[in-house]
Design a protein around this motif. Structure first.
Motif, mmCIF file in Angstrom:
data_model
loop_
_atom_site.group_PDB
_atom_site.id
_atom_site.type_symbol
_atom_site.label_atom_id
_atom_site.label_comp_id
_atom_site.label_asym_id
_atom_site.label_seq_id
_atom_site.Cartn_x
_atom_site.Cartn_y
_atom_site.Cartn_z
ATOM 1 N N SER A 1 0.815 -1.208 0.000
ATOM 2 C CA SER A 1 0.000 0.000 0.000
ATOM 3 C C SER A 1 0.850 1.260 0.000
ATOM 4 C CB SER A 1 -0.906 -0.011 1.230
ATOM 5 O OG SER A 1 -0.110 -0.013 2.377
ATOM 6 N N GLN B 1 -2.937 -3.832 -9.943
ATOM 7 C CA GLN B 1 -3.945 -3.476 -8.949
ATOM 8 C C GLN B 1 -3.381 -3.677 -7.555
ATOM 9 O OE1 GLN B 1 -7.013 -2.461 -9.477
ATOM 10 N NE2 GLN B 1 -7.615 -3.164 -11.502
ATOM 11 N N TYR B 2 -3.588 -2.674 -6.716
ATOM 12 C CA TYR B 2 -3.347 -2.896 -5.284
ATOM 13 C C TYR B 2 -4.649 -3.440 -4.712
ATOM 14 C CZ TYR B 2 -3.470 -1.640 -0.346
ATOM 15 O OH TYR B 2 -3.650 -1.676 1.007
ATOM 16 N N THR B 3 -4.620 -4.655 -4.182
ATOM 17 C CA THR B 3 -5.877 -5.303 -3.782
ATOM 18 C C THR B 3 -5.998 -5.459 -2.274
ATOM 19 O OG1 THR B 3 -4.744 -7.315 -4.487
ATOM 20 C CG2 THR B 3 -6.504 -6.530 -5.877
ATOM 21 N N GLY B 4 -5.386 -4.552 -1.521
ATOM 22 C CA GLY B 4 -5.530 -4.629 -0.068
ATOM 23 C C GLY B 4 -4.446 -5.504 0.543
ATOM 24 N N SER B 5 -4.661 -5.869 1.800
ATOM 25 C CA SER B 5 -3.653 -6.637 2.528
ATOM 26 C C SER B 5 -3.417 -7.974 1.854
ATOM 27 C CB SER B 5 -4.135 -6.861 3.952
ATOM 28 O OG SER B 5 -5.245 -7.722 3.923
ATOM 29 N N TYR B 6 -2.422 -8.698 2.341
ATOM 30 C CA TYR B 6 -2.149 -10.037 1.802
ATOM 31 C C TYR B 6 -3.400 -10.910 1.895
ATOM 32 C CZ TYR B 6 2.945 -9.211 1.878
ATOM 33 O OH TYR B 6 4.211 -8.753 1.668
ATOM 34 N N ASP C 1 -6.550 -9.998 2.069
ATOM 35 C CA ASP C 1 -7.546 -9.528 1.106
ATOM 36 C C ASP C 1 -7.191 -10.021 -0.289
ATOM 37 O OD1 ASP C 1 -8.842 -8.219 3.064
ATOM 38 O OD2 ASP C 1 -8.099 -6.212 2.558
#
Lengths: 274, 289, 445
Positions: free
Chosen positions: C44, C70-75, C77
């Motif tokens: 992030s 894409q940044y898709t949130g935490s590991y 997530d």
């Protein structure tokens, strides 16, 4: 006389205290949202506005693409509201203005949905949305929420108060049912619809669990999930930036709340009467 | 009073088609399917199913952590309801006094209702974080969120705070409906009639209290998810892991899909119970008004 | 008779297999075909732009490949999203997972092993150039399943200014449990109320078990080829770690700041604590925080019991490829993750984040640039890793339900903070983990 005056003073005092206590978290958030990371980190905490307000708000806005998220939340809120109100109006119209076979059964079926809030069916709902390829789409966040027993009940209550004479007169004039619906019923229902819109806006805007699960990409995230992303555990918590993001996220529902307060009150009243 | 109706054989069905399409696809089918899945073991990645009878139910109800979550949820809901209703009634009584600026006060007291549980979570996380939380400093107590016994208190405070406005509005509305004459005579009579005042007011408030009890139960059990996810993530040591958070973890994080389906059914029976109560409430209301 | 049959079959397999591989290897793929792939990651903040920058360069060099990042949130997530996207048939070509997801992913049935794809396209990944601890973590049964990406280990960070005030040796950080404790006592005497902290995270606990050269799970630390059936973190090594850790907390030397990655940094940055354990990727951030206050910062290896012979295991994450894609997409994905592991990307990544480069040549280049003369604290993390012996234990434990085991351990530690005996809490966590392992092993078959 004096006693009443004291009493009034006392009430004012108590009310002011209540207001302060209730507002405290947001006041502190506002202050922190102006501080630099170093100012935030200082211990004991500094409670005076800092010098970094603009930077924090910009960082919050850019950091998780808050602008896009606000657009998403808005689209979703209005998408849900439009479909929900339209469909509820039609359904309530059917139930109040027609006699038909299976009416009670169908009404009962709608009643049953009160027992099925999202968490109760989330496991399979997720599968349904997935098999429709609706994960990470507006459709997946909007369409499942179009049917609402509560809205239908509220509208049924409202429709029932419309005098029968209006129907009879319309029939006399040769109006079709749909003409009556659009020309007579809808205008009479305007304030109820307004109330439904406002109540639902807050409800949808503040939803969390379903959007968290049903979206993947940053383009599809909604603001509520954005708050959590600002506080992401893989990175640092810069509380100044996070609180700036929180303040930004609060603005739309608060704006609606302040501007449409009367609709709100009406909406609440309707809710409890359903 | 019977309302006049239109005669049309097909139109009502056509009007109901959209609603029922949504109901069947997104409510009834998923509900039945969740029920079915609760009897299966399911592969976390591929979704392959194996019939397991009551395995999932036996497992969750012999799991001490789940039972703890079950009790915790009930405790959490009860405190949120009791504290929330008590405080909001007090404030509503204050607001019901005939003084200047009442509308102004009312707006300033109910606005947190417009905020989301997630926002409440973020605010209280900031206020109580152990490194530099403002309220940690002023209370002289650092471990609000890192100690299980106090973390639940913070969650409760945040939950009550967020929903206070909602409760105040309903109490205020129903206080307005208390007949003035009854109260006036009570207040003129002086000290002895405080009891009477309380009795009259409470009698009139009880339908609203029932209604709010139901709504706050649903709030505490379901809507507080966002609050907990942002504030404590169910910790420390599961001390704030209420049933909905447990379900989320098992389903979405650990992919124990069969368990999650069974846990959904537990929540479903809870909703059934509360709804039954709601019908009783509606009955009471008719009785009083 | 049975045996003979087996031998014949085995011989047939050995004869046919190379052909099969060869047949698979002769894929006809148009390298210049236009192809677009998806890449999901879990980094992030500023790291989003950094990764985008690396990918943009990759696309400039490979104009026929379009990568949607894409940044898709935490590991967590990200893994969940991959899971659901896979079932829906639109999984990303490349995704980012934490190291502890490794065994789960190997058994998931949704990934293509990296070495297999490389072989398919006759591309050689120079594994010799990767730091041994890095590549050995992600190697399972002799095969690499994913591409090492962001790598870090925990480090001790200490406030040199405060050390001086307390009369401690500024250039000689504490190395053992007793050293840390002694330093903490001195710091406390010098007026630092809560001298030590780190966030409540199982990672430190796991690493400190590795330091004692003990396994985390059975079946050769999960690396025997069988699915491990039991955790062993509740053994003596685990108890050593926590007796020391909890003991400091009980004696008021350690500040409990809860889970998450923010509070311990804040406490160190504000000068409330003088010693903190955190990820080596925090070097940038913590140096800057202390500099702002005019304090000096030092780094040291994470502590061990006197005489312990183990080392640290790599932490961080790696890049995985999902299966069911066209050959063109597979090749593009392979090129992308290879590019990310190469020197130029890794150096940019290291400088921007503090995660260290996964390859020796990248490291050599940084050295010759004089980077470590300017940033000596980065060297600590490298040396700590390179000083670690290579054993099954320091390769890191593999476990299908590792994320859940972590939660259980963290819960147990929180219970210890509030008074539960170390052994009892660990045993209970282990029992819960074992029950989950049994279920997982059954359902995953």
């Amino acid at each position: 006389m004096r006693q009443t005056k004291n009493k009034i003073m006392g009430i004012h005092l108590l009310l002011i205290m209540s207001v302060l206590i209730i507002s405290l978290p947001v006041i502190l958030a506002l202050i922190i949202s102006t501080q630099t990371e170093a100012q935030v980190m200082s211990y004991p905490p500094g409670l005076i506005p800092g010098t970094n307000m603009v930077n924090n708000y910009i960082a919050a806005w850019n950091g998780v693409n808050l602008g896009r998220m606000i657009i998403n939340s808005t689209i979703i809120a209005f998408g849900v509201i439009f479909g929900k109100v339209t469909m509820s109006l039609l359904a309530a119209f059917a139930f109040t203005h027609f006699e038909f076979k299976g009416r009670n059964f169908l009404f009962g079926a709608i009643l049953v949905t009160l027992l099925l809030p999202v968490p109760v069916r989330i496991v399979a709902l997720f599968d349904v949305i997935r098999s429709m390829h609706w994960i990470d789409t507006y459709a997946g966040l909007i369409i499942p929420f179009w049917a609402s027993a509560t809205s239908i009940f509220i509208l049924i209550q409202r429709f029932k108060t419309v005098p029968s004479e209006l129907i009879d007169a319309s029939k006399m004039d040769g109006c079709t049912p749909m003409q009556y619906f659009f020309k007579v019923l809808l205008p009479l229902t305007r304030s109820t619809i307004g109330a439904l819109v406002v109540i639902n806006f807050i409800y949808i805007w503040n939803q969390y669990l379903w959007p968290l699960m049903a979206t993947n990409s940053k383009e599809m995230r909604v603001v509520q999930v954005g708050i959590k992303m600002l506080m992401s555990t893989e990175s640092t918590n810069n509380w100044g930036v996070i609180m700036a993001g929180v303040i930004i996220t609060m603005i739309p529902p608060l704006f609606v709340f302040v501007v449409m307060q009367e609709s709100f009150m009406k909406g609440f009243a309707l809710q409890s009467e359903k | 009073m019977k309302q006049s109706t239109f005669d049309n054989k097909y139109l009502p069905y056509i009007l109901l088609i959209p609603t029922f399409f949504i109901l069947v696809v997104f409510l009834f089918y998923p509900a039945i399917e969740t029920f079915r899945l609760s009897f299966f073991k399911i592969h976390p990645w591929t979704g392959a199913e194996k019939f397991a009878g009551f395995y999932n139910f036996v497992k969750i109800f012999t799991n001490r952590d789940y039972l703890r979550s079950f009790i915790l949820s009930a405790f959490f809901a009860l405190i949120v309801i009791a504290a929330g209703l008590f405080l909001s009634l007090l404030i509503a009584l204050l607001l019901n006094q005939k003084i200047k600026g009442m509308r102004f006060y009312r707006s300033l007291l109910i606005w947190p209702y417009a905020l989301s549980p997630a926002i409440a979570g973020a605010l209280f996380n900031f206020l109580f974080n152990p490194a530099n939380g403002v309220l940690c400093y002023f209370t002289g107590f650092r471990t609000w969120l890192t100690n299980g016994n106090t973390a639940i208190i913070v969650v409760i405070i945040a939950a009550v705070w967020k929903n206070l406005g909602y409760n105040i509005i309903f109490y205020l509305t129903s206080l307005r409906n208390v007949p003035g004459a009854a109260l006036e005579s009570a207040s003129i009579d002086g000290a002895g009639s405080v009891k009477k005042f309380i009795y009259i007011t409470f009698a009139f408030l009880s339908p609203t209290t029932f209604f709010l009890f139901v709504m706050n139960t649903i709030y505490a059990y379901f809507a507080s998810f966002g609050l907990i996810d942002v504030l404590t993530e169910g910790g420390p040591s599961g001390s704030t892991k209420i049933l909905i958070y447990y379900l989320y973890k098992d389903f979405f994080v650990h992919s124990k899909i069969g368990y999650a389906a069974a846990e959904s059914l537990v929540l479903f029976s809870l909703v059934v119970g509360v709804t039954a109560l709601q019908f009783r409430t509606a009955g009471k209301k008719v009785h009083y008004q | 008779m049975e045996k003979l049959k087996m031998i014949v079959i085995a011989m047939l397999i050995t004869v046919i297999l190379p052909f099969a591989v060869f047949a698979g290897g002769s894929v006809d793929v148009d390298e210049s075909a236009t192809v677009s792939i998806e890449f999901w990651h879990a980094m992030s903040g500023a790291r989003v732009d950094l990764i985008q920058g690396i990918v943009d360069k990759f696309m400039a060099e490979n104009p026929n490949i379009k990568v949607d990042v894409q940044y898709t949130g935490s590991y967590n997530d990200t893994l969940n999203k991959v899971k659901s996207a896979y079932k829906a048939g639109n999984a990303p070509d490349v995704f980012h997972s934490y190291e502890i997801g490794t065994l789960g992913l190997i058994n998931s049935g949704i990934i293509s092993p990296l070495d297999e794809i490389a072989k398919k396209f006759k591309r050689k990944i120079p594994w010799d150039d990767f730091f041994t601890p890095v590549q050995s973590y992600y190697k399972y049964q002799g095969e690499h399943y994913s591409m090492p990406f962001n790598s870090s280990t925990p480090l001790i960070f200490y406030n040199k200014t405060f050390f001086k005030k307390a009369g401690l040796d500024v250039d000689n950080p504490p190395k053992t449990y007793e050293d840390i404790r002694a330093a903490a006592v001195k710091l406390k005497a010098a007026g630092y109320e809560n001298p030590v902290t780190w966030n409540l995270h199982s990672w430190y606990f796991e690493q400190m078990i590795c330091l004692q050269d003990e396994p985390f799970v059975n079946d050769k630390n999960g690396r025997s080829g069988k699915l491990p059936t039991e955790v062993v973190f509740n053994g003596e090594a685990g108890q050593n770690v926590l007796n020391w850790w909890i003991g400091m907390e009980k004696d008021g030397l350690f500040l409990d700041v809860g889970p998450g990655w923010s509070n311990h940094r804040a406490a160190f940055g504000s000068g409330e604590v003088a010693i903190v354990m955190s990820s080596s990727s925090d070097v940038n951030r913590l140096t800057a925080a202390l500099e702002e206050k005019g304090w000096g910062m030092g780094t040291g290896y994470i502590p061990r019991p006197e005489g312990a012979k183990g080392g640290v295991a790599i932490g961080g994450g790696s890049l995985w490829m999902t299966n069911n894609h066209t050959s063109e997409e597979e090749l593009a994905a392979l090129k992308l993750i290879t590019y990310i592991s190469e020197d130029e990307s890794q150096i940019a990544w290291h400088k921007g984040t503090g995660y260290f480069p996964v390859r020796k040549t990248a490291m050599d280049q940084l050295k010759s640039e004089g980077w470590f003369d300017e940033n000596p604290n980065y060297l600590t993390a490298f040396n700590q890793l390179l000083d670690s012996p290579e054993t099954l234990n320091t390769s890191g434990g593999l476990l299908g339900i590792f994320p859940e085991a972590r939660e259980l351990i963290q819960s147990a530690i929180q219970e210890m903070y509030t008074g539960k005996p170390v052994k009892q809490a660990l045993d209970e966590a282990a029992a819960k983990a074992n029950a989950s392992i049994a279920e997982w092993n059954e359902v995953i078959q």
